[in-house]
Structure formats: structure tokens, C-alpha cells
Scaffold this active site. Structure first.
Site, PDB file in Angstrom:
ATOM      1  N   HIS A 214       0.819  -1.220   0.000  1.00  0.00           N
ATOM      2  CA  HIS A 214       0.000   0.000   0.000  1.00  0.00           C
ATOM      3  C   HIS A 214       0.852   1.269   0.000  1.00  0.00           C
ATOM      4  O   HIS A 214       0.381   2.339  -0.389  1.00  0.00           O
ATOM      5  CB  HIS A 214      -1.005   0.011   1.162  1.00  0.00           C
ATOM      6  CG  HIS A 214      -0.422   0.203   2.519  1.00  0.00           C
ATOM      7  ND1 HIS A 214      -0.311  -0.825   3.439  1.00  0.00           N
ATOM      8  CD2 HIS A 214       0.065   1.300   3.138  1.00  0.00           C
ATOM      9  CE1 HIS A 214       0.208  -0.360   4.559  1.00  0.00           C
ATOM     10  NE2 HIS A 214       0.454   0.932   4.405  1.00  0.00           N
TER      11      HIS A 214
ATOM     12  N   ASP B 253      -0.846  -7.374   0.532  1.00  0.00           N
ATOM     13  CA  ASP B 253      -0.301  -6.084   0.955  1.00  0.00           C
ATOM     14  C   ASP B 253       1.202  -6.170   1.210  1.00  0.00           C
ATOM     15  O   ASP B 253       1.713  -5.626   2.184  1.00  0.00           O
ATOM     16  CB  ASP B 253      -1.018  -5.545   2.195  1.00  0.00           C
ATOM     17  CG  ASP B 253      -0.750  -4.043   2.385  1.00  0.00           C
ATOM     18  OD1 ASP B 253      -0.243  -3.406   1.445  1.00  0.00           O
ATOM     19  OD2 ASP B 253      -1.040  -3.527   3.480  1.00  0.00           O
TER      20      ASP B 253
ATOM     21  N   SER C 216       4.498   1.307   8.502  1.00  0.00           N
ATOM     22  CA  SER C 216       4.100   0.296   7.524  1.00  0.00           C
ATOM     23  C   SER C 216       5.308  -0.338   6.854  1.00  0.00           C
ATOM     24  O   SER C 216       6.197   0.361   6.370  1.00  0.00           O
ATOM     25  CB  SER C 216       3.231   0.925   6.423  1.00  0.00           C
ATOM     26  OG  SER C 216       1.894   0.954   6.785  1.00  0.00           O
TER      27      SER C 216
END
Length: 286
Positions: free
Chosen positions: A129, A161, A236
Site C-alpha cells: 500500500h 499487501d 508500515s
């Protein structure tokens, strides 16, 4: 008037647990939830039968605000567990193998997150992402000692992801050891390492709160490792490591109330899923 945070402007799209609100709406978007039309007390919100917890991917963005302009302070993050001496050693081993990932977007927009080396060929695992939000622009990684390298996108797996990057051999990133599948235990201490709000080399401590937590991210469902280690936008793609410095998961999402940041409920993609996906992308196996 714009609010100056001094730490960048984190932002993330919304995601929800499959057991909760199917529309992915935060508190202020749910009729009768105490949004702008009529705020209720924190206790009323938390006891509401229609309580909604929004899951946000924890990448940072170069444009827009995520929580800086919220009215009043949000709930404080859950207290971190005491840090065993082993975690100090684990942190020292882990940080050199973790990088900041920056994707240049159009008109000054872009995205940022984290990643880590998984082999001596300088392959780096990160979240897909981050690349998606950056609009598939040029990717740059920054090492813990401040060096920057252009990164090649080896492959992407949006359904998982996950994505794999590669940097030149001159980067010399030490690969992080991966934990054995199904070896992670609830209650064991862990570290989340990454670049929250662009602060590279940040280490936070906590424990494994739960395993096999079903979390819906995007159009897919993921079995995640839940942790109370503080995870925020920019984390992330960074590793969640155990006291031996072994990666047990890839930090991907957090639960929030009213989009106010970490409340001590974070989620990481388990390392067995990560290794399988990375090997498939690199071409080392199915």
C-alpha cells in the site's frame, strides 16, 4: 489555520475488522455515534453496541493531514511492557537492517513507510500500500546511517499487501533473521522498528497480544499478529521482531478511535505469510 505538527503530516486510508462496521466508517461517520452532530462521552462510545474501530494502514503521506487537526487530545497509547535486556540487544541488531521507504508522487504528493532486508542479495520487504499510495512513482530507500539508494520494485502482491524491493549491493544491508513459522507465542516481548512520522530507526516495545486475528484490509482478509507495541503512520512495512531479533511479522495496520493514532492495538502480517509471498515474488519457490 493549519496546525503545525513539526513531524510531517501522517495520513492513511481506513480499514476495518471483519467483525465490525462493514462500511469502514469512523466514529464521526456513524449516525448517532457522537460525531459533529452530538458528541458522547468516551465511556458511552466504548460501551456502544455499534462501536466502530477503524483500522488504518500505517504508511505516511507527503500531502494531507491524518489527525493533526482533530479537536482536543485523543486517547493515549497503551502502556508499553517493561523492556527486557534482551530487547536492547535485539534492537541493536535490527535497526541496521531496516530502511525508510519513500515513493515520489505527482505534484509533490507521495508516500512513505518502512522496510527491511531479508537476504544478502539486498531484497527488501515492505507493504504494497506504500507503493500504491505513491502512485507507483520512483522509490528511494534511506538506511539507518542516512545513505540513500534508488530501489527497484521486484514485484508486488496487493492481495497480501506485500512488495519486494531491491537496492544495489553497495547498500550492504544486513538481512534480518526470520522467526520459524508458528513459533510466535502470546505474551512474548516484541519490538516494532521503522520510521513513524519519518523518524527513522524508531524502536517501540510491547508484547504479542493475540495470534490469528482476522483483519480485513482492502478487499482481502488477513490473519494477523496483534501487538500493543506502539505503531504509527510510517511504520508500515517495518519488522515486528522478538527478543532474539527474529522477524515475526510485518507491521501493517493499527486500530484507532476517531482516527487519533495508536491506541495500543496494532497488526502485523505473520512471517510465514511474508516469507511465502516474498519467495514467490523473488522466484525462489511457490
Amino acid at each position: 489555520m493549519a496546525v503545525q505538527t513539526g513531524l510531517g503530516e501522517p495520513r492513511g486510508p481506513w480499514f476495518v475488522s471483519p467483525e465490525l462496521d462493514p462500511d469502514g466508517r469512523g466514529w464521526s461517520d456513524v449516525p448517532g455515534s457522537g460525531g459533529p452532530a452530538g458528541r458522547r462521552s468516551w465511556r458511552d462510545r466504548l460501551l456502544s453496541a455499534a462501536a466502530v474501530v477503524a483500522l488504518s494502514t500505517v504508511s505516511g503521506a507527503a500531502a494531507g493531514t491524518w489527525a493533526a487537526d482533530r479537536d482536543g487530545p485523543g486517547p493515549s497509547a497503551a502502556s508499553a511492557a517493561p523492556v527486557p535486556a534482551e530487547l536492547v540487544t535485539a534492537a541493536g541488531k535490527t535497526v541496521p537492517g531496516v530502511v525508510s521507504v519513500m515513493v515520489a508522487g505527482r505534484a509533490g504528493a507521495g508516500a512513505s513507510g518502512s522496510g527491511f532486508a531479508i537476504d544478502n542479495e539486498q531484497h527488501i520487504v515492505t507493504n504494497d500500500h506504500i507503493l500504491a499510495r505513491g502512485g507507483s512513482g520512483p522509490v528511494t530507500v534511506e538506511t539507518s546511517d542516512g545513505r540513500r539508494f534508488a530501489a527497484e520494485v521486484v514485484g508486488r502482491a496487493p492481495d497480501s499487501d506485500l512488495a519486494v524491493l531491491k537496492v544495489p549491493a553497495s547498500a550492504g544491508l544486513p538481512p534480518l533473521p526470520l522467526a520459524k513459522a508458528n513459533a510466535t507465542r502470546v505474551g512474548e516481548p516484541v519490538l516494532a522498528v521503522g520510521s513513524p512520522l519519518g523518524l527513522s530507526g524508531t524502536v517501540t516495545a510491547g508484547i504479542v497480544s493475540a495470534l490469528n486475528r482476522q483483519v480485513r484490509i482492502g478487499n482481502g482478509r488477513h490473519t494477523a499478529v496483534q501487538t500493543d507495541a506502539s505503531i504509527n503512520p510510517g511504520n508500515s512495512g517495518g519488522p515486528l521482531v522478538n527478543a532474539r531479533g527474529e522477524v515475526v511479522g510485518v507491521n501493517t495496520a493499527i486500530a484507532t478511535i476517531d482516527g487519533t493514532g495508536s491506541i495500543g492495538i496494532g497488526f502485523a502480517i505473520p512471517i510465514d505469510q511474508v516469507q511465502h509471498t516474498a519467495d514467490t515474488i523473488i522466484g525462489r519457490g511457490g
